[in-house]
Scaffold this active site. Structure first.
Site, PDB file in Angstrom:
ATOM      1  N   LYS A   1      -2.432  -1.842   6.230  1.00 35.38           N
ATOM      2  CA  LYS A   1      -3.000  -0.682   5.535  1.00 35.38           C
ATOM      3  C   LYS A   1      -4.089  -0.061   6.421  1.00 35.38           C
ATOM      4  CE  LYS A   1      -3.464  -0.021   0.539  1.00 35.38           C
ATOM      5  NZ  LYS A   1      -4.153  -0.477  -0.688  1.00 35.38           N
TER       6      LYS A   1
HETATM    7  O1  G3P Z   1      -4.346   0.619  -4.012  1.00 36.44           O
HETATM    8  C1  G3P Z   1      -5.476   1.425  -4.186  1.00 36.44           C
HETATM    9  C2  G3P Z   1      -6.124   1.096  -5.481  1.00 36.44           C
HETATM   10  O2  G3P Z   1      -6.431  -0.276  -5.529  1.00 36.44           O
HETATM   11  C3  G3P Z   1      -7.366   1.901  -5.749  1.00 36.44           C
HETATM   12  O3  G3P Z   1      -7.540   1.905  -7.116  1.00 36.44           O
HETATM   13  O4  G3P Z   1      -8.825   1.987  -9.223  1.00 36.44           O
HETATM   14  O5  G3P Z   1     -10.015   1.638  -7.003  1.00 36.44           O
HETATM   15  O6  G3P Z   1      -9.001   3.879  -7.579  1.00 36.44           O
HETATM   16  P1  G3P Z   1      -8.918   2.368  -7.757  1.00 36.44           P
END
Ligand code: G3P
Length: 215
Positions: free
Chosen positions: A83
């Protein structure tokens, strides 16, 4: 559509992988830090449970350092997708890693332009963050749709991985607009699998069967 789990929690991964519908796992530095475990060890544990793409994110900032780190991470398991953040150095990193056959997932994508640049660099996946776009009162699903449409128009093979999923409707709407993958927080699997009419219907079947068996 492929369903990935968006977590580094090994118990949740074991639990939901049992359902037989988990196609991969995504992690990020925050998710790994939350578990408080060794990064390499946890990624290798995950790869033993889920036989599919496992995203593990570089933490360096310069292209040279991200390339070196990405090559090291890629050696941890054959299913690793490195990533990489959507930055100029990230594009350089994706270009270099893809030339060596290393799969990449470009993350923190918030525009069609970013997604196209990542695809041109050779990204295997792009991860537009639907939830974070919605969080600031823009339309996250519209972003997914625009990226899907532009990728189809120009025959990009890069897959669209809908990320930052906040609720089940994000998963459904991502499917409706053609995202290839949704990476889903574990707790949403429980709400996606159930429906009150399924629960009540099963209860009445069981009750009727019990009454019949008692005759
Ligand atoms: O894969 C990306 C994800 O984990 C981000 O999620 O909830 O931190 O916006 P969030």
């Amino acid at each position: 559509m492929k369903f990935f789990l968006d977590t580094a929690n090994i118990e949740d991964i074991k639990k939901y992988a049992q359902w037989g519908i988990v196609d991969g796992v995504t992690t990020n530095p925050s998710l790994v830090a939350k578990e408080g475990v060794d990064f390499k060890t946890r990624i290798q544990e995950i790869a033993k449970i889920v036989d599919g793409p496992i995203s593990a994110e570089v933490t360096e900032a310069s292209a040279d350092e991200m390339i070196a780190e990405g090559k090291e991470i890629a050696r941890w398991h054959t299913n690793i997708f490195v990533k990489v953040p959507m930055t100029p150095a990230g594009l350089e990193t994706v270009k270099a890693l893809s030339k060596e056959g290393i799969e990449t997932n470009v993350t923190l994508v918030f525009s069609v332009a970013q997604a196209v640049m990542a695809a041109k660099a050779g990204a295997s996946f792009v991860s537009p963050f639907v939830g974070r776009v919605d969080d600031i009162a823009y339309d996250g699903i519209a972003l997914i749709k625009d990226i899907v449409d532009v990728f189809q128009k120009y025959n990009f093979t890069t897959e669209v991985l809908s990320a930052s999923i906040r609720h089940g409707k994000h998963v459904i709407d991502s499917m409706k607009v053609g995202a290839d993958i949704a990476t889903i927080p574990p707790h949403l699997f429980d709400s996606l699998v159930s429906h009150p009419l399924t629960t009540s219907g099963l209860a009445s079947f069981a009750a009727d069967w019990k009454k019949f068996q008692a005759k």
